[in-house]
Design an enzyme around this catalytic site. Sequence first.
Site, PDB file in Angstrom:
ATOM      1  N   HIS A 130       3.629  42.600  -7.357  1.00 41.84           N
ATOM      2  CA  HIS A 130       4.231  42.586  -8.701  1.00 41.84           C
ATOM      3  C   HIS A 130       5.760  42.501  -8.647  1.00 41.84           C
ATOM      4  CE1 HIS A 130       4.539  47.082  -8.146  1.00 41.84           C
ATOM      5  NE2 HIS A 130       5.665  46.884  -8.812  1.00 41.84           N
ATOM      6  N   ASP A 160      -2.142  44.228  -4.587  1.00 45.70           N
ATOM      7  CA  ASP A 160      -0.720  44.287  -4.931  1.00 45.70           C
ATOM      8  C   ASP A 160       0.171  44.181  -3.699  1.00 45.70           C
ATOM      9  OD1 ASP A 160       1.358  44.357  -6.767  1.00 45.70           O
ATOM     10  OD2 ASP A 160       1.555  46.535  -6.680  1.00 45.70           O
ATOM     11  N   SER A 235       8.989  50.362  -5.661  1.00 39.85           N
ATOM     12  CA  SER A 235       7.809  49.543  -5.366  1.00 39.85           C
ATOM     13  C   SER A 235       8.041  48.634  -4.173  1.00 39.85           C
ATOM     14  CB  SER A 235       7.437  48.700  -6.582  1.00 39.85           C
ATOM     15  OG  SER A 235       6.950  49.507  -7.620  1.00 39.85           O
TER      16      SER A 235
END
Length: 251
Positions: A130, A160, A235
């Site tokens: 993402h 992901d 992230s």
Amino acid sequence: MTNGRPSILSAVLPAMLVALVGVLVLAIAPDIIRSIRHQDTVSEVQSAGLRLTAAAQSADETAAPGGILTEISRATRDLANFVRPSVVHVTGVNVTTRQGRWSRQRYPMGVSTGSGWLWDDAGHVVTNFHVVEGVDELEVELYDGEIRSATVVGTDPTTDIAVLKIDSGRLIPATRRSLDQILEQGELCFAFGSPFDLRFSMSSGIISGLGRDMYIQAFGNNFIQVDAAINPGNSGGPLTDAMGRVIGMNT
């Protein structure tokens, strides 16, 4: 000459004294309470100081001045120095082109940022899908501030995960923990990345749980739950154990 009845003053005086005492008590009560609390705090500070001193004195004689706490602080600094060179900051840019008078011009339309880590010295970078999804251009910033262009060479939206490629040379890849070394609840862990674009930050905590379900895009049930501070921008960054070995990826 008296008539045997108490005077008005003698009747009122006891009540006035009681009222005066009551007023004095109300006036000094807050100070008394604050004094009691202050003494309690002093006792707590003294007790904590004694415990800290005892912990330092109980350390091995070969330890650095300050004892075990200094050793822990030194170990944490060593861990940061060990992991930081393998952490990267990822920037994605969406670009649009417009026809100018003489040629087509390119304009950035949006920027997304995240984190990642070096898989090997060939220049492969692991991050979250993402972080790079839908971007036109990618840049990777190394720990020393050098910026290199990156391309996406593989993605798995289901988990992901994305793999990027940058030029090789002068890279220090992360050390990964062996898969046969099982993680356990309660282990120390450290999260690296760029929370809120504060690049190459570090936070610490413990493994709170294992095998968690997230129910997000069918990611699966292999999430590591930690209580280390993780925020937007973390992230893709590495999660390490107490030896600085990668055990997972922040998301």
